[in-house]
Design a protein around this motif. Structure first.
Motif, PDB file in Angstrom:
ATOM      1  N   LEU A  95       0.927  -1.306  -0.128  1.00 42.64           N
ATOM      2  CA  LEU A  95      -0.251   0.007   0.079  1.00 42.64           C
ATOM      3  C   LEU A  95       0.750   1.204  -0.116  1.00 42.64           C
ATOM      4  CD1 LEU A  95      -2.825   0.991   0.051  1.00 42.64           C
ATOM      5  CD2 LEU A  95      -2.775   0.918   2.568  1.00 42.64           C
ATOM      6  N   LEU A  96       1.715   1.178   0.666  1.00 44.31           N
ATOM      7  CA  LEU A  96       3.011   2.408   0.927  1.00 44.31           C
ATOM      8  C   LEU A  96       3.420   2.663  -0.585  1.00 44.31           C
ATOM      9  CD1 LEU A  96       4.135   4.238   2.799  1.00 44.31           C
ATOM     10  CD2 LEU A  96       5.977   2.716   3.360  1.00 44.31           C
ATOM     11  N   LEU A  97       3.806   1.668  -1.395  1.00 43.22           N
ATOM     12  CA  LEU A  97       4.597   1.593  -2.515  1.00 43.22           C
ATOM     13  C   LEU A  97       3.325   2.193  -3.586  1.00 43.22           C
ATOM     14  CD1 LEU A  97       6.914  -1.223  -2.603  1.00 43.22           C
ATOM     15  CD2 LEU A  97       7.488   1.004  -2.298  1.00 43.22           C
ATOM     16  N   LEU A  98       2.301   1.624  -3.197  1.00 38.27           N
ATOM     17  CA  LEU A  98       1.143   2.085  -4.358  1.00 38.27           C
ATOM     18  C   LEU A  98       0.887   3.533  -4.169  1.00 38.27           C
ATOM     19  CD1 LEU A  98      -1.282  -0.824  -4.079  1.00 38.27           C
ATOM     20  CD2 LEU A  98       0.220  -0.199  -6.149  1.00 38.27           C
ATOM     21  N   ARG A  99       1.026   4.052  -2.921  1.00 33.75           N
ATOM     22  CA  ARG A  99       0.836   5.324  -2.721  1.00 33.75           C
ATOM     23  C   ARG A  99       1.891   6.237  -3.368  1.00 33.75           C
ATOM     24  NH1 ARG A  99      -1.963   6.274   3.174  1.00 33.75           N
ATOM     25  NH2 ARG A  99      -3.968   5.016   2.686  1.00 33.75           N
ATOM     26  N   GLN A 100       2.963   5.681  -3.612  1.00 37.35           N
ATOM     27  CA  GLN A 100       4.106   6.374  -4.103  1.00 37.35           C
ATOM     28  C   GLN A 100       3.989   6.268  -5.584  1.00 37.35           C
ATOM     29  OE1 GLN A 100       6.063   7.911  -1.075  1.00 37.35           O
ATOM     30  NE2 GLN A 100       7.389   7.473  -2.811  1.00 37.35           N
ATOM     31  N   ARG A 101       2.924   5.675  -6.101  1.00 40.04           N
ATOM     32  CA  ARG A 101       2.658   5.490  -7.446  1.00 40.04           C
ATOM     33  C   ARG A 101       3.687   4.410  -8.115  1.00 40.04           C
ATOM     34  NH1 ARG A 101       0.822  11.657  -9.404  1.00 40.04           N
ATOM     35  NH2 ARG A 101      -0.900  12.037  -7.835  1.00 40.04           N
ATOM     36  N   ASP A 102       4.024   3.724  -7.296  1.00 40.36           N
ATOM     37  CA  ASP A 102       5.001   2.588  -7.876  1.00 40.36           C
ATOM     38  C   ASP A 102       3.941   1.557  -8.216  1.00 40.36           C
ATOM     39  OD1 ASP A 102       7.386   3.939  -7.047  1.00 40.36           O
ATOM     40  OD2 ASP A 102       7.357   3.168  -5.109  1.00 40.36           O
ATOM     41  N   ALA A 103       4.539   0.465  -9.106  1.00 39.75           N
ATOM     42  CA  ALA A 103       3.975  -0.668  -9.344  1.00 39.75           C
ATOM     43  C   ALA A 103       4.471  -1.563  -8.472  1.00 39.75           C
ATOM     44  CB  ALA A 103       4.452  -0.956 -10.929  1.00 39.75           C
ATOM     45  N   VAL A 104       3.547  -2.422  -7.985  1.00 42.71           N
ATOM     46  CA  VAL A 104       4.067  -3.395  -6.950  1.00 42.71           C
ATOM     47  C   VAL A 104       3.116  -4.807  -7.581  1.00 42.71           C
ATOM     48  CG1 VAL A 104       3.734  -4.207  -4.638  1.00 42.71           C
ATOM     49  CG2 VAL A 104       3.755  -1.668  -5.140  1.00 42.71           C
ATOM     50  N   GLY A 105       4.036  -5.794  -7.205  1.00 44.36           N
ATOM     51  CA  GLY A 105       3.353  -7.004  -7.581  1.00 44.36           C
ATOM     52  C   GLY A 105       3.828  -7.977  -6.225  1.00 44.36           C
ATOM     53  N   LEU A 106       3.125  -9.151  -6.309  1.00 43.48           N
ATOM     54  CA  LEU A 106       3.395  -9.943  -5.308  1.00 43.48           C
ATOM     55  C   LEU A 106       3.592 -11.488  -5.764  1.00 43.48           C
ATOM     56  CD1 LEU A 106       2.919 -10.940  -2.184  1.00 43.48           C
ATOM     57  CD2 LEU A 106       0.481 -11.296  -2.771  1.00 43.48           C
ATOM     58  N   ILE A 107       4.446 -12.281  -5.100  1.00 50.69           N
ATOM     59  CA  ILE A 107       4.575 -13.928  -5.196  1.00 50.69           C
ATOM     60  C   ILE A 107       4.592 -14.459  -3.995  1.00 50.69           C
ATOM     61  CG2 ILE A 107       6.184 -15.465  -6.111  1.00 50.69           C
ATOM     62  CD1 ILE A 107       7.229 -13.498  -8.236  1.00 50.69           C
ATOM     63  N   ARG A 108       3.565 -15.521  -3.869  1.00 49.33           N
ATOM     64  CA  ARG A 108       3.806 -16.066  -2.736  1.00 49.33           C
ATOM     65  C   ARG A 108       4.048 -17.652  -2.926  1.00 49.33           C
ATOM     66  NH1 ARG A 108      -0.936 -17.667  -1.342  1.00 49.33           N
ATOM     67  NH2 ARG A 108      -1.010 -17.552   0.711  1.00 49.33           N
ATOM     68  N   PHE A 109       5.073 -18.129  -2.118  1.00 44.85           N
ATOM     69  CA  PHE A 109       5.618 -19.506  -2.638  1.00 44.85           C
ATOM     70  C   PHE A 109       5.629 -20.201  -1.252  1.00 44.85           C
ATOM     71  CE2 PHE A 109       9.882 -19.386  -0.768  1.00 44.85           C
ATOM     72  CZ  PHE A 109       9.904 -18.126  -0.439  1.00 44.85           C
ATOM     73  N   ASP A 110       5.803 -21.500  -1.562  1.00 44.27           N
ATOM     74  CA  ASP A 110       6.088 -22.305  -0.313  1.00 44.27           C
ATOM     75  C   ASP A 110       7.247 -23.578  -1.155  1.00 44.27           C
ATOM     76  OD1 ASP A 110       4.257 -24.157  -1.780  1.00 44.27           O
ATOM     77  OD2 ASP A 110       2.675 -23.801  -0.170  1.00 44.27           O
ATOM     78  N   ASP A 111       6.592 -24.740  -1.506  1.00 43.98           N
ATOM     79  CA  ASP A 111       7.407 -25.772  -2.141  1.00 43.98           C
ATOM     80  C   ASP A 111       7.166 -25.189  -3.562  1.00 43.98           C
ATOM     81  OD1 ASP A 111       4.976 -26.347  -1.936  1.00 43.98           O
ATOM     82  OD2 ASP A 111       5.607 -28.565  -1.429  1.00 43.98           O
ATOM     83  N   GLY A 112       6.199 -24.475  -3.863  1.00 43.17           N
ATOM     84  CA  GLY A 112       5.956 -23.949  -5.443  1.00 43.17           C
ATOM     85  C   GLY A 112       5.441 -22.789  -5.212  1.00 43.17           C
ATOM     86  N   ILE A 113       5.043 -22.156  -6.463  1.00 46.76           N
ATOM     87  CA  ILE A 113       4.918 -20.940  -6.543  1.00 46.76           C
ATOM     88  C   ILE A 113       3.139 -20.913  -6.222  1.00 46.76           C
ATOM     89  CG2 ILE A 113       4.193 -18.707  -7.905  1.00 46.76           C
ATOM     90  CD1 ILE A 113       7.090 -19.298  -7.194  1.00 46.76           C
ATOM     91  N   ARG A 114       2.629 -20.128  -5.444  1.00 47.66           N
ATOM     92  CA  ARG A 114       1.033 -20.398  -4.914  1.00 47.66           C
ATOM     93  C   ARG A 114       0.526 -19.207  -5.652  1.00 47.66           C
ATOM     94  NH1 ARG A 114       0.632 -25.355  -4.129  1.00 47.66           N
ATOM     95  NH2 ARG A 114       2.108 -26.297  -2.889  1.00 47.66           N
TER      96      ARG A 114
END
Lengths: 610, 305
Positions: B124-143
């Motif tokens: 949220l902080l980065l988005l308010r900076q007007r940055d582009a933000v992505g997310l990768i969730r992983f355990d023993d594989g990409i979730r």
């Protein structure tokens, strides 16, 4: 080392707990989810040896803690080598009774006992408390110079003293000392007559050591009894003495420094020495034997009164028996006719007087009024009849058939009656004596009592006249050294054998002098009687109880009487320290070490937050 | 901040207490608002080139922006702030393996709960900076994969991704990081949030690869305090790794200091490892307020311009 509570070692079985924990460590059952196990494995990998050493050290420390705690609970007691003994209270019972005067080849017993006592005093430290208790009950406590001086000043008694009392005093001193360790040290010659019947509870649980010194085989000759016969000399009389000796013994009789008679007595013989004295009044005498190894019983004292025979007059109506008895005394030179002592019935009472109850009951009232007028504190009461035996010195075996109850007219009542009673009938006073009077509850007739017709009658009258009625005489009191004696009526001083006069109050109980000899009762400047102090005849019996018997009876440990060894032995036994506190401190230190090793990490780096 | 927001700054509150007050989205907004209130600046202000204003120094601020002249003249510790000018593409790589779903005490957040709230707030902080933000969730594989975007809807996508399945047995961090590199087409920022229960060598090449592509790599190493100091309420026990199944028997009271020393060594190795690759590394304990790691990560982003 001894253990006061050896059952405490049972707790050492708990040592199995850390051992089992250590040996079964790899079988822990609890399973806990912990994501960072990799760090634990890495720790074990990198610090494997350190962890093993730590586990072993922890096991050893925990075992040691249990063992030390068990040992502390078992309350070990032992001497601490090199640091002396614990503060100890020591009470030395020093037997200075007459028998300790005996001198054998190694010297006087008392000197050897005192040397042993000095050995104990010499082994003491400033933290100890010491007392010396002698057979006369004297207690001396203090530092070493004080006790050394007291031991140098100890003299043998002229009697047995009281061994039981000395032991009880010593035990009380030790118990009341407040010190954790205490012992009673009994130094004695173990004379059977003094210690044979000692109360086993005298020590009251106090720890004790017993050291015995004996003189070896000695020959003892002793004078065990002596008496002046009669007590009143005119100025002639005799001295009768009993000598106990294994062989013949030389003797002599000395009165006021003048030898009256001497001779040699065969074993078991009785000495009878007739003599004539010069001067009048009370005089002191002694029968003494040639010195032997036990000097204390070689002398025995007696007292004798010298003067004209007492003047006696028999009142009319006193009866034929009294007149006849007085006539016999006059004829024998034991009395003279004169206006001194009146022998009469109570209705003619006057002092000094030997007064019998009136034979006619109708005169009882007159008798009581006459007694009151004469200042005699007794009254005749109810008339009694019936045969009853008489008891008392000189009347034993005689019977009373008619008598009057003797009732005290003073507030003292029964106490006065018991004190002044000369003879009794049926447990009640029958003849009483006081200041200048002797009252007899029966009339002097053969119908009232058979005493007048008995052979003992005249000597009995003689004794009453000479000992109770002669010019304020209080007679002779006898006592062993230190015993309690009652001051006779009318006496206000006691002239001691050494010369000084000690003020006393009539009727009070006083302690007889500890030195044997003759002291005189005084009324003002006049001697009115004597107090003869002699040792108990049993003190001449040199038989002894065995050391083991006496130790068992006292509950004491036997120790050697050699001074050096005795001092060490007393403080070795009594000065043992308790190690419980030291072990508890050690357990705490071990516990702290265990905490350091387990919690903080022994020899481990201090973790740094990164 | 809404009317129901905590009376104190959310970024300074105890994490477990804060998490109990609201949903992930709400908490994230509180955190960002609190952090920005502490910075005394608008969302568009950052540490760029055009000076805008001063604000009070906060722990975690980059000392390069300290106005030393003011410090010398007025003895006041002020930070210079500048108008934002550039946008950054950032990808948050969040470890959701089973080891993350653990907490050392009932009163604390699990490492995953903590990490999710931290990731949401950071996004949220980065988005308010007007940055582009992505997310990768992983355990023993990409979730879950949320490609980096800017805009209001992106935060909702990311929140939805947090609800995806996860907490598998292992952690394929190298794969997740490689995936992140692919998602960012030009130079950007990779923010890794993980408990790092793996060997540094497993991700060395990947991190260096990302750095080689010009990406800035920031690692927020999440630890439960019990993992850091072995403060486990247990006597002697068999401790089991829920991911790998490995076991170790230990008495925490006996080996606590030794363990803490070992963990300290491991953290130092991680720090050295990331430093040698030119990456930023920050260990975070789950009983720490969110403000500290947020500020560190935000300061890192500001350095990128």
């Amino acid at each position: 080392m001894t253990f006061l509570a050896p059952w405490g070692w049972g707790l050492a079985a708990a040592i199995a707990v850390p051992l089992v924990l250590h040996l079964w460590r790899r079988r822990a059952q609890a399973r806990v989810e912990f994501p960072a196990v990799r760090y634990l494995l890495r720790m074990e990998r990198e610090h494997a040896r350190e962890v093993q050493v730590q586990n072993l050290l922890l096991m050893l420390l925990r075992c040691a803690i249990i063992v030390v705690l068990a040992a502390a609970i078992a309350r070990p007691v032992a001497r601490a080598p090199g640091i002396g003994h614990a503060p100890t209270a020591v009470a030395i019972v020093l037997d200075n009774s007459l028998s300790a005067q005996a001198a054998g080849p190694e010297g006087p017993v008392l000197a050897r006992l005192a040397a042993a006592a000095r050995g104990v005093v010499g082994a003491a430290t400033a933290a100890d408390r010491l007392w010396v208790v002698t057979m006369d009950g004297v207690v001396v406590g203090g530092d070493r110079p004080t006790l050394d001086a007291a031991l140098a000043a100890v003299r043998p008694l002229d009697g047995a003293g009281d061994a039981g009392d000395a032991v009880r005093r010593a035990a009380a001193l030790v118990r009341g000392s407040g010190l954790p360790s205490g012992r009673v040290v009994v130094l004695t010659d173990a004379q059977a007559t003094s210690w044979g019947a000692i109360d086993p509870s005298a020590l009251g649980g106090a720890a004790a050591d017993l050291a015995v010194v004996t003189p070896g085989a000695i020959v003892n000759r002793a004078v065990t009894a002596v008496a002046a016969e009669p007590l009143h000399w005119d100025p002639r009389g005799a001295v009768r003495a009993t000598v106990v000796a294994p062989d013949s013994a030389s003797w002599r009789v000395v009165v006021d420094g003048r030898t009256l008679a001497r001779g040699t007595a065969l074993p078991g013989a009785t000495i009878l020495a007739r003599a004539q004295l010069t001067g009048t009044g009370w005089q002191a005498g002694v029968v003494e034997l040639a010195p032997d190894e036990l000097r204390g019983d070689d002398r025995r004292h007696f007292a004798v009164h010298v003067g004209e025979p007492p003047a006696v007059q028999v009142a009319s109506g006193a009866g034929p028996f009294l007149a006849g008895a007085v006539g016999a005394l006059v004829a024998g030179g034991r009395a003279r006719v004169g206006g001194g002592i009146t022998v009469a019935t109570m209705d003619q009472a006057r002092r000094p007087g030997l007064l019998f109850a009136p034979s006619d009951p109708i005169r009882v009232a007159d008798a009581n009024r006459a007694l009151e007028r004469a200042g005699i504190p007794w009254r005749l009461g109810a008339r009694r009849t019936g045969a009853a035996p008489l008891t008392g010195e000189g009347v034993a075996g005689a019977m009373a058939r008619e008598w009057y109850a003797l009732e005290s007219a003073t507030a003292a009542g029964d106490a006065a009656a018991r004190r002044d009673t000369v003879a009794t009938v049926g447990g009640a006073p029958w003849a009483v004596a006081g200041d200048g009077y002797v009252l007899v509850a029966s009339p002097a007739t053969d119908e009232a009592t058979d005493l007048p017709v008995r052979a003992a009658f005249v000597p009995w009258i003689d004794r009453l006249v000479s000992q109770r009625l002669v010019d304020g005489s209080t007679g002779v009191s006898t006592a062993v050294p230190g015993a309690m004696v009652r001051v006779p009526a009318g006496v206000d001083g006691l002239e001691l054998a050494s010369g000084p006069v000690r003020p006393v109050a009539a009727e009070e109980a006083i302690s007889a002098p500890w030195a044997a000899g003759v002291a005189f009762w005084r009324r003002g400047a006049t001697r009115v009687g004597a107090l003869v102090v002699n040792a108990e005849p049993s003190e001449s019996d040199t038989g002894r109880v065995t050391v083991d018997t006496l130790a068992t009876r006292l509950g004491a440990r036997t120790v050697d009487a050699a001074p050096d060894g005795l001092g060490r032995a007393v403080f070795a036994a009594g000065g043992a320290r308790s190690w419980s506190r030291a072990l508890l401190i050690l357990a705490l230190l071990l516990l702290a070490s265990e905490w350091l090793v387990a919690g903080r990490g022994f020899g481990r780096r201090t973790p740094v937050e990164r | 901040m809404s009317a129901s927001a905590p009376a104190v700054r959310a970024d300074l509150m105890d994490p477990a207490t804060l998490a109990a007050l609201g949903r992930l989205e709400v908490v994230s907004r509180w955190l960002v608002d609190g952090l920005l209130a502490g910075l005394h600046r608008s969302p568009k202000k950052g540490f760029s080139v055009e000076f805008a204003e001063h604000r009070q120094y906060q722990p975690g601020d980059d000392l390069r922006f300290m106005d030393w002249k003011v410090v010398a003249r007025a003895d006041r510790w002020l930070i210079k702030q500048f108008e934002e000018e550039t946008n950054v593409r950032a990808t948050i790589v969040l470890d959701v393996s089973r080891s993350m779903a653990w907490r050392g005490a009932p009163g604390r957040l699990t490492k995953l709960d903590y990490a999710e709230r931290l990731a949401a707030a950071l996004a949220l902080l980065l988005l308010r900076q007007r940055d582009a933000v992505g997310l990768i969730r992983f355990d023993d594989g990409i979730r879950s994969v949320v490609p980096p975007r800017s805009g209001q809807s992106q935060f909702g996508k990311m929140l939805a991704a947090f609800d995806d399945a996860g907490a598998g047995q292992g952690s394929d961090l190298a794969g997740a990081l490689a995936q992140a590199g692919k998602l960012i087409a030009r130079r950007g920022m990779v923010i890794l949030i993980s408990d790092l229960l793996l060997e540094p060598e497993e991700i060395r090449d990947t991190v260096q690869g990302l750095r080689g592509q010009g990406h800035d790599v920031t690692c927020l190493h999440v630890l439960d305090p019990a993992e850091r100091r072995f403060e486990v309420a247990s006597g002697e026990a068999t401790f089991v790794d829920p991911e790998r199944g490995t076991e170790s028997i230990a008495t925490p009271a006996d080996v606590r200091d030794l363990y803490a020393s070992t963990v300290g060594d491991a953290l130092a190795e991680w720090r050295d490892h990331f430093a040698s690759a030119g990456a930023f590394y920050e260990p975070i304990l789950t009983d720490q307020p969110f403000g500290v790691p947020l500020r560190r990560a935000f300061a890192r982003r500001q350095r990128l311009g």
